[in-house]
Design a protein around this motif. Structure first.
Motif, PDB file in Angstrom:
ATOM      1  N   LEU A 161       0.854  -1.180   0.000  1.00 25.21           N
ATOM      2  CA  LEU A 161       0.000   0.000   0.000  1.00 25.21           C
ATOM      3  C   LEU A 161       0.892   1.234   0.000  1.00 25.21           C
ATOM      4  N   SER A 162       0.532   2.246  -0.774  1.00 21.69           N
ATOM      5  CA  SER A 162       1.256   3.506  -0.701  1.00 21.69           C
ATOM      6  C   SER A 162       1.048   4.105   0.693  1.00 21.69           C
ATOM      7  N   ARG A 199       0.188  -4.447  -5.678  1.00 18.58           N
ATOM      8  CA  ARG A 199      -0.222  -3.117  -5.240  1.00 18.58           C
ATOM      9  C   ARG A 199      -1.729  -3.122  -5.067  1.00 18.58           C
ATOM     10  N   ALA A 200      -2.171  -2.752  -3.862  1.00 19.24           N
ATOM     11  CA  ALA A 200      -3.594  -2.848  -3.536  1.00 19.24           C
ATOM     12  C   ALA A 200      -4.137  -1.531  -3.000  1.00 19.24           C
ATOM     13  N   ASP A 201      -3.654  -0.402  -3.541  1.00 18.33           N
ATOM     14  CA  ASP A 201      -4.160   0.892  -3.090  1.00 18.33           C
ATOM     15  C   ASP A 201      -5.675   0.981  -3.271  1.00 18.33           C
ATOM     16  N   ASP A 202      -6.150   0.514  -4.414  1.00 17.68           N
ATOM     17  CA  ASP A 202      -7.585   0.367  -4.639  1.00 17.68           C
ATOM     18  C   ASP A 202      -7.904  -1.106  -4.422  1.00 17.68           C
ATOM     19  N   PRO A 203      -8.573  -1.448  -3.323  1.00 16.15           N
ATOM     20  CA  PRO A 203      -8.811  -2.858  -3.021  1.00 16.15           C
ATOM     21  C   PRO A 203      -9.655  -3.578  -4.066  1.00 16.15           C
ATOM     22  N   PRO A 206      -6.543  -4.672  -7.810  1.00 17.12           N
ATOM     23  CA  PRO A 206      -5.117  -4.898  -7.535  1.00 17.12           C
ATOM     24  C   PRO A 206      -4.302  -4.979  -8.817  1.00 17.12           C
ATOM     25  N   ALA A 207      -3.008  -4.809  -8.661  1.00 21.69           N
ATOM     26  CA  ALA A 207      -2.066  -5.005  -9.773  1.00 21.69           C
ATOM     27  C   ALA A 207      -0.846  -5.720  -9.217  1.00 21.69           C
ATOM     28  N   TRP A 208      -0.170  -6.480 -10.082  1.00 27.06           N
ATOM     29  CA  TRP A 208       0.970  -7.244  -9.580  1.00 27.06           C
ATOM     30  C   TRP A 208       2.085  -7.303 -10.625  1.00 27.06           C
ATOM     31  N   ASN A 209       3.248  -7.794 -10.171  1.00 30.85           N
ATOM     32  CA  ASN A 209       4.399  -7.834 -11.064  1.00 30.85           C
ATOM     33  C   ASN A 209       4.533  -9.173 -11.788  1.00 30.85           C
ATOM     34  N   GLY A 210       3.528 -10.039 -11.636  1.00 35.80           N
ATOM     35  CA  GLY A 210       3.447 -11.270 -12.402  1.00 35.80           C
ATOM     36  C   GLY A 210       4.634 -12.180 -12.278  1.00 35.80           C
TER      37      GLY A 210
END
Length: 210
Positions: A161-162, A199-203, A206-210
């Motif tokens: 989280l930021s 990254r889960a700033d917006d629950p 999410p986004a990830w580095n795969g």
């Protein structure tokens, strides 16, 4: 770091698929996985998704939350109820985690793991029974500050989280813990040292580095 959008459900499945092909670094029969993140990042929910995805693929797993291995209140609050150093270094019973979770999963271990030890609400032992994790099973440990204890994980996942998102999503009563996560980011760098970063700033997205 390049991140790509993904749903939580797909993320659980993708991590499970990765674990199917991963071999324990110590040569033993059990994989040990960290799902690291502040309470506001809800790493336990991700652990549950991965566990379910493993189950549908015929793989046993055991989910262990470090909140079940808190030290007694008399030790956690020895220097006050909002001591950041105590939270960072002394709230979790790492000795019990080594003894009751990681020790039994060493190559010559029994596989009999204690899923929790201490109830922070009653401040008493949980008296939970041991759980047998069969060979080939996966330990999914979730909780905050996991990556600065030198636990023998085969895969580390950090739910990031930021600073702004962490502040917004942390209840007012727990805002005093935020300096501990600032220190963790500075000293351990989980967003760069973890094998997988989400990254889960917006629950909801999410986004990830795969």
């Amino acid at each position: 770091m390049r991140l790509e959008a993904i749903t939580w459900e797909r993320l659980g499945g993708a991590l499970a698929e990765r674990l199917l092909d991963l071999k324990p670094a110590d040569g033993g029969p059990w994989l040990k996985v960290a799902l690291d993140g502040a309470p506001a990042a809800r790493p336990g929910e991700l652990a549950a998704l991965v566990s379910e995805s493993l189950r549908t693929r015929g793989r046993s797993s055991l989910t262990v939350g470090t909140e079940g291995f808190l030290r007694p209140a008399s030790l956690r609050f020895e220097y006050g109820h909002r001591d950041v150093e105590a939270y960072y270094s002394g709230w979790f019973d790492t000795g019990a985690l080594w003894r009751e979770v990681f020790g039994p999963l060493e190559p010559d271990g029994t596989g009999r793991v204690l899923p929790d030890l201490w109830d922070p609400v009653t401040d008493r032992a949980t008296r939970s029974g041991y759980v047998q994790l069969p060979p080939g099973g996966v330990l999914l440990m979730h909780g905050p500050l996991l990556l600065h204890h030198w636990f023998p994980f085969d895969l580390t996942v950090h739910v990031s989280l930021s600073p702004g998102a962490l502040r917004r999503r942390t209840p007012e009563s727990e805002q005093w813990t935020l300096p501990a996560f600032e220190r963790y980011d500075s000293e351990t760098g989980p967003a760069t040292s973890a094998d997988v970063v989400i990254r889960a700033d917006d629950p909801r997205h999410p986004a990830w580095n795969g």
